[in-house]
Write a protein that holds these residues in place. Sequence first.
Motif, PDB file in Angstrom:
ATOM      1  N   ILE A 177       0.847  -1.202   0.000  1.00 61.19           N
ATOM      2  CA  ILE A 177       0.000   0.000   0.000  1.00 61.19           C
ATOM      3  C   ILE A 177       0.877   1.245   0.000  1.00 61.19           C
ATOM      4  N   ASP A 178       0.523   2.182  -0.852  1.00 61.02           N
ATOM      5  CA  ASP A 178       1.255   3.433  -1.037  1.00 61.02           C
ATOM      6  C   ASP A 178       0.821   4.445   0.041  1.00 61.02           C
ATOM      7  N   PHE A 179       1.770   4.800   0.932  1.00 60.68           N
ATOM      8  CA  PHE A 179       1.497   5.786   1.981  1.00 60.68           C
ATOM      9  C   PHE A 179       2.287   7.078   1.736  1.00 60.68           C
ATOM     10  N   THR A 180       2.418   7.476   0.481  1.00 59.05           N
ATOM     11  CA  THR A 180       3.172   8.695   0.170  1.00 59.05           C
ATOM     12  C   THR A 180       2.256   9.921   0.212  1.00 59.05           C
ATOM     13  N   TYR A 205       4.602  10.504   3.456  1.00 58.37           N
ATOM     14  CA  TYR A 205       5.793  11.257   3.040  1.00 58.37           C
ATOM     15  C   TYR A 205       6.156  10.879   1.606  1.00 58.37           C
ATOM     16  N   GLY A 206       7.272  10.221   1.407  1.00 58.38           N
ATOM     17  CA  GLY A 206       7.706   9.879   0.067  1.00 58.38           C
ATOM     18  C   GLY A 206       9.202   9.651   0.042  1.00 58.38           C
ATOM     19  N   ALA A 266      10.702  -0.768  -5.717  1.00 62.22           N
ATOM     20  CA  ALA A 266      11.716  -1.830  -5.724  1.00 62.22           C
ATOM     21  C   ALA A 266      11.848  -2.559  -4.379  1.00 62.22           C
ATOM     22  N   PRO A 267      11.838  -1.843  -3.230  1.00 62.39           N
ATOM     23  CA  PRO A 267      12.031  -2.570  -1.959  1.00 62.39           C
ATOM     24  C   PRO A 267      10.982  -3.640  -1.694  1.00 62.39           C
ATOM     25  N   ILE A 268       9.698  -3.357  -1.952  1.00 59.72           N
ATOM     26  CA  ILE A 268       8.693  -4.385  -1.648  1.00 59.72           C
ATOM     27  C   ILE A 268       8.688  -5.483  -2.711  1.00 59.72           C
ATOM     28  N   ILE A 271       2.524   7.688  -9.009  1.00 57.67           N
ATOM     29  CA  ILE A 271       3.642   8.604  -9.218  1.00 57.67           C
ATOM     30  C   ILE A 271       4.907   7.924  -8.702  1.00 57.67           C
ATOM     31  N   ILE A 272       5.585   7.154  -9.554  1.00 55.38           N
ATOM     32  CA  ILE A 272       6.712   6.324  -9.145  1.00 55.38           C
ATOM     33  C   ILE A 272       8.017   7.112  -9.216  1.00 55.38           C
ATOM     34  N   SER A 273       8.922   6.849  -8.257  1.00 63.12           N
ATOM     35  CA  SER A 273      10.168   7.611  -8.161  1.00 63.12           C
ATOM     36  C   SER A 273      11.411   6.791  -8.505  1.00 63.12           C
TER      37      SER A 273
END
Length: 507
Positions: free
Chosen positions: A300-303, A397-398, A403-405, A432-434
Amino acid sequence: MAGSASTPASLIELTVSCRNLRDTDVFSKSDPICIVHYQPFGATQWTEYKRTECIDNTLNPNFATKIFITCHFEERQHLKFMLYDIDSDSHDLEDHDFLGEYECTLGELVSCSKVERPLLENGISGRNGTIIIVAEELSSCKEELVIQFVGRRLENTSWFWSLHPFLEFYKSNEDNSYTLVYRTDKVRNTRDPVWREFSVPLRTFCSGDYDRNIRVICKSFKMNGSHRTIGEFYTTVNKLKSGPGVNNKYLVIKEKRKRMKGNSYKNSGEVMVNKAQIRQVYSFIDYLKGGMELNAFIGIDFTASNGNPQSPQSLHYMNPGRPNQYVKAITAVGEIIEDYDTDKYFPVLGFGARLPPDHTKVSHEFFVNGDESNPFCYKVAGVVEAYYTCLNRVQLYGPTNFAPIINHVARFAAAHRSGDKYFILLIITDGIISDMPQTKEAIVDAAVLPLSIIIVGVGDAEFDSMEELDGDVVRVSSNGRYAARDIVQFVPFRDFIKAATEWLPYT
């Protein structure tokens, strides 16, 4: 709308080619791609279904990508074939030149077997060229051919250009025509190519008929699209499957050159089978019946790009009376996966948030329930409960790093290469991938493991970067390495919701 058990349904393979397309490029020819859309049963809007490969510099493309659709005879299944000249890497069709379109029903294609129609623009044919569609009902054959070819002393009749050989395979049809079924990669600067091993389903390659005639054309690649034919030969799967040997050593013959040179012409080189085998292809259901366990992870994206959870505009908006976009996605997709998961316990990972107690450390790999010793959530209801609790504990945050997961789940999959377990990673994100390079590398590494990744995009953002990870058209690559298979499936949640109540063709 799916047919009932008593309703006849067949799997149809569509092969697309075009002739005399418009040339919209100034210094070269168009680089065409075909986008297939379908109209869900009872709907008025078109939905994209499949894209072929893009072929550089040609006005007469023969697309190797096949379109597979289940034909439900009780329904009118509307299709639209749209041709574009691809001018950049953008996934957005508005960034490319429109070449023309053709609308029909699947029933029309099946009844005719082969159609050739003018491409229209604004309902007018003009000079847009024609589209040719061949429809064939596929056999139930569940085998594939794994094969490798090598060439020897291929003839180069040019004084100025090196050979860059590739092979095209065509299966014969009942009307004595031939349909392209596979195209190899080119091998650069050689008369003695060793082509990469490839696998192809036999239901596509020969329609499950081992004695069906296969025409093989050897060509030399040219940047301007006018690939030069070196020669050709004919074979069958029955011959190919016997592997290396005298029966699979083929003389490459160019008929035009043979007529010109008469008895002095011998051949234009040789192509031989280096290795070959027929192997059974097992379906997902076959593996489950065989005792394979399915294990699902959820990310889940918490950014902060999702917005403040206290704001109604946020994708993480905490409103007890109305589920937000993430809860809807977790529930809708998770319930499907839950049916197949062996124990219904999901490890749930979060990424892109500052963690308690001091909220100074950003983590891209943390357990949503906060318990490292027992990170599991029971069923989808447990996932939703842990998600809401986590929203109150972490600080969005962000950046957005995948990659880590992916690497986290890949470590588990690497321990089960034998096939006793299969892993699914569901990632829910605002798109919105970094860390695109690192994510591509992780996907390429994971493509050899028993792992698949589903990415669901929430919100109304453009998901071009996510489409790039979905290797339906162009296989994901990293540092010159290509993914061994397409393990990523991306879908915007808005499309998932729409499709949930509509007829979907075969995928």
